[in-house]
Design an enzyme around this catalytic site. Structure first.
Site, PDB file in Angstrom:
ATOM      1  N   ASP A 180       0.984  -0.972  -0.434  1.00 39.19           N
ATOM      2  CA  ASP A 180       0.014  -0.488   0.329  1.00 39.19           C
ATOM      3  C   ASP A 180       0.410   1.412   0.178  1.00 39.19           C
ATOM      4  O   ASP A 180       2.083   1.371   0.609  1.00 39.19           O
ATOM      5  CB  ASP A 180      -0.626   0.402   1.325  1.00 39.19           C
ATOM      6  CG  ASP A 180      -2.398  -1.174   0.983  1.00 39.19           C
ATOM      7  OD1 ASP A 180      -2.401  -1.453  -0.030  1.00 39.19           O
ATOM      8  OD2 ASP A 180      -2.242  -1.153   2.054  1.00 39.19           O
ATOM      9  N   LYS A 181       0.627   2.517  -1.051  1.00 38.02           N
ATOM     10  CA  LYS A 181       0.702   4.045  -0.865  1.00 38.02           C
ATOM     11  C   LYS A 181       1.621   3.664   0.867  1.00 38.02           C
ATOM     12  O   LYS A 181       2.819   3.938   0.956  1.00 38.02           O
ATOM     13  CB  LYS A 181       0.262   4.791  -0.985  1.00 38.02           C
ATOM     14  CG  LYS A 181       0.327   5.647  -1.446  1.00 38.02           C
ATOM     15  CD  LYS A 181      -0.402   7.236  -1.462  1.00 38.02           C
ATOM     16  CE  LYS A 181       0.282   8.556  -1.890  1.00 38.02           C
ATOM     17  NZ  LYS A 181      -0.428   9.363  -1.710  1.00 38.02           N
TER      18      LYS A 181
END
Length: 165
Positions: free
Chosen positions: A139-140
């Site tokens: 995830d970012k």
């Protein structure tokens, strides 16, 4: 030319966004993309604007008006990147937090793939240039180590390994 998709819901669901994401996953439309489309007022439920959290019932008619697809070229981007391991088939890189792993809606120039393209290292195109070499993602907001494949055979093998846990 923009695309309009009309869907008739076939069973009751708690949330519109998750129902649409499930129906549209084969088109590559994620739940977060559905939520953005709803926020942009590009989704109508029975002819009216709606919310992502709204329940849907069997027989509801949903219309999605997708924006014109962006044709963004994926360009290299120089950014310091730590390589933890490398051999003839793979390398392992440290992805910093707040960096998107691969290009997606709204992120075409600030991703790990853009940085990988600047390294002049061979990358697998098994899943296309947008995911060049990316075997798995984070995830970012998450930092950590990512395995990157240099060729298609290794990429397919590692993808199967990750899928089989």
């Amino acid at each position: 030319m923009s695309e309009s998709i009309e869907i008739t819901i076939e069973e009751n669901k708690n949330r519109l966004d998750s129902a649409l994401a499930e129906i549209l996953k084969e088109k590559g439309i994620t739940r977060s993309r559905v939520q953005r489309l709803i926020e942009e007022k590009r989704v109508l439920k029975n002819g009216k604007e709606t919310k992502a959290s709204e329940a849907v019932k069997c027989g509801d008619k949903i219309i999605l008006n997708l924006p014109e697809p962006q044709k963004n070229e994926i360009l290299p981007r120089n950014f310091p990147l730590k390589i933890w391991y490398e051999d003839e088939n793979i390398f392992v890189v440290e992805k910093p937090s707040n960096m998107v792993t691969h290009p997606a809606y709204g992120h075409y120039e600030d991703t790990l793939v853009n940085v990988l393209l600047s390294l002049n290292i061979p990358l697998s195109n098994y899943q296309g240039k947008e995911r060049a070499g990316i075997v798995h993602r984070l995830d970012k907001e998450t930092s950590g180590l990512l395995v990157v494949a240099k060729n298609e055979e290794t990429h397919q093998f590692l993808s199967r390994q990750f899928a089989e846990r």
